[in-house]
Design an enzyme around this catalytic site. Structure first.
Site, PDB file in Angstrom:
ATOM      1  N   HIS A 397       0.811  -1.208   0.000  1.00 22.38           N
ATOM      2  CA  HIS A 397       0.000   0.000   0.000  1.00 22.38           C
ATOM      3  C   HIS A 397       0.852   1.268   0.000  1.00 22.38           C
ATOM      4  O   HIS A 397       0.326   2.373  -0.213  1.00 22.38           O
ATOM      5  CB  HIS A 397      -0.929   0.013   1.218  1.00 22.38           C
ATOM      6  CG  HIS A 397      -2.286   0.574   0.932  1.00 22.38           C
ATOM      7  ND1 HIS A 397      -2.519   1.526  -0.036  1.00 22.38           N
ATOM      8  CD2 HIS A 397      -3.496   0.329   1.499  1.00 22.38           C
ATOM      9  CE1 HIS A 397      -3.803   1.844  -0.053  1.00 22.38           C
ATOM     10  NE2 HIS A 397      -4.421   1.129   0.862  1.00 22.38           N
ATOM     11  N   ASP A 401      -2.253   1.953  -4.809  1.00 20.72           N
ATOM     12  CA  ASP A 401      -3.528   2.402  -4.252  1.00 20.72           C
ATOM     13  C   ASP A 401      -4.572   1.304  -4.397  1.00 20.72           C
ATOM     14  O   ASP A 401      -4.504   0.464  -5.307  1.00 20.72           O
ATOM     15  CB  ASP A 401      -4.009   3.667  -4.965  1.00 20.72           C
ATOM     16  CG  ASP A 401      -3.088   4.850  -4.717  1.00 20.72           C
ATOM     17  OD1 ASP A 401      -2.436   4.878  -3.657  1.00 20.72           O
ATOM     18  OD2 ASP A 401      -3.027   5.741  -5.594  1.00 20.72           O
TER      19      ASP A 401
END
Length: 425
Positions: A397, A401
């Site tokens: 992450h 995204d």
């Protein structure tokens, strides 16, 4: 009589030290030329150290789990003739010591394996052979694979070959003896047990533990799960196997998944990347080097299908099979176990419903495959039976995204559900 000293060899690529993973011999053993003496572990691969001579083991230069410098004395063997021992080669005495290791619990680990028939349950055991728990008996890769498929612990099988080598006939004899024990009283299964076993975390197991801990501490993992209707692609796979299986080889689902990755990455290039978190640099790669997580008898390995974007369906299938066999037999090279840009992990028929795969750093994406099940689904207002499969995939992450991850997996879903699009340019 003389002494032949074997030093820790230079494995290559600038490696200055390696870990002594396992001895296959002990002091006093008679060994023959080409017999495997020890396993050593580099950053990526397990390497066998064979004997160049016939003789008798008179000294061992280290303990399992010890990190040894290249060029240090590994083992000394008494041989006929003068040997090669020089005064400077004489090893310092190695004090006997008990291995120290934490007690481990039996857990279900994230150990992906190639899509294949599940390993059968362990068979009834014949008379055991008195070997140490970490002693690896002599056996060819084919015999080791056969024992693995049968669910037999090879260290329990008595070997009738040269130097105690386990042969295929020994596996057959072990099975036959085990079946004669099948009529033993069932009450023995309910006997109270108080035994414990301590397992030293060394070699490949240590490397796996370090890499998994490093990955979970450094990357910000998040997972995305999507179900896919694989009815159409399974029909295509069955058709291709029926038509071309004999001439080109049988296809599993994995080469189709590799093809889907290649095509989906054209629109989602940020998934085919490595992240150097120290330099704060993301490197996106045009080449698609797919790591295929493979379970071997020494632990999880990730051989790499290089330039999957330039391979045909059958070429990818053949390369996956070749690499998986090399990894399971401990013959995969460092080059074959490094350099992946994205990883595919599958537990095959044991794949469960959902999994949470751990990233193979420095990659930023790993696609996890769960098992195929038949379920009733509503299609155009009608309830029909379809073959369904989940993809359980994880991403870093810090650089990926959530929306991008979802678009990537949805692209793979569309390709697999409409398999003709895999080959439309």
């Amino acid at each position: 009589m003389g002494t032949h000293v074997i030093k820790m060899p230079d494995i290559g690529e600038g490696i200055a030290e390696v870990e002594l993973s396992q001895w296959h011999v002990k002091v006093g053993d008679l060994v023959v030329e080409d017999q495997v003496l020890a396993d050593v572990m580099t950053d990526k691969a397990m390497v066998d150290i064979p004997s160049p001579v016939h003789g008798k083991v008179i000294a061992l230069g280290g303990q399992p789990g010890e990190v040894m410098a290249v060029g240090s004395v590994l083992i000394s063997i008494e041989v006929e003739g003068a040997g090669n021992l020089k005064e400077s080669d004489k090893p310092a005495p190695v004090a006997a010591k008990e291995p120290v290791a934490p007690k481990v619990e039996t857990v279900v680990e994230n150990k992906p394996a190639p899509a294949a028939a599940p390993r059968p349950a362990a068979v009834c055991q014949g008379p055991m052979v008195a070997r140490e728990a970490d002693e690896r008996p002599l056996a060819s890769p084919a015999v080791r694979k056969h024992a693995l498929d049968l669910g037999i612990q090879l260290r329990l099988v008595r070997g009738s070959g040269p130097a105690g080598r386990v042969l295929h006939e020994d596996l057959d004899a072990y099975l036959a003896q085990g079946q004669s024990n099948a009529s033993a009283p069932a009450s023995a299964a309910y006997a109270q047990r108080n035994d414990e076993e301590q397992i030293q975390v060394i070699g490949m197991r240590r490397k796996i533990a370090q890499r998994m801990q490093d990955a979970t501490q450094r990357a910000a993992h998040f997972s995305y799960v999507e179900e896919i209707d694989v009815t159409a692609i399974e029909e295509l796979r069955a058709h291709l196997n029926e038509k071309h299986g004999v001439s080109r080889g049988k296809l599993t689902l994995l080469p189709f998944l590799v093809r889907a990755l290649v095509v989906a990455l054209r629109d989602c290039p940020q998934m085919n990347a490595r992240y150097d978190d120290e330099a704060q640099v993301i490197t996106r790669l045009g080449a698609v080097h797919v790591g295929v997580a493979t379970q071997s008898d020494v632990g999880l390995m990730v051989p790499v299908v290089r330039h999957a974007e330039a391979r045909s369906l059958w070429d990818n299938a053949a390369e996956i099979s070749r690499l998986a066999n090399a990894a399971r037999n401990g013959k995969a090279s460092r080059d074959e176990l490094s350099g992946s840009t994205i990883t595919l992990t599958s537990l095959g028929a044991l794949g469960g419903i959902v999994s949470t795969p751990v990233l193979n750093l420095p990659e930023v994406a790993i696609v996890g495959v769960n098992k195929i099940v038949e379920r009733p689904m509503v299609v155009k207002g009608q309830v029909v039976i379809r073959k369904m499969m989940n993809l359980s995939s994880s991403f870093d992450h810090r650089v990926v995204d959530g929306m991008d991850a979802a678009l990537f997996i949805q692209a793979i879903r569309g390709l697999l559900e409409q398999p003709a699009t895999l080959f439309v340019e």
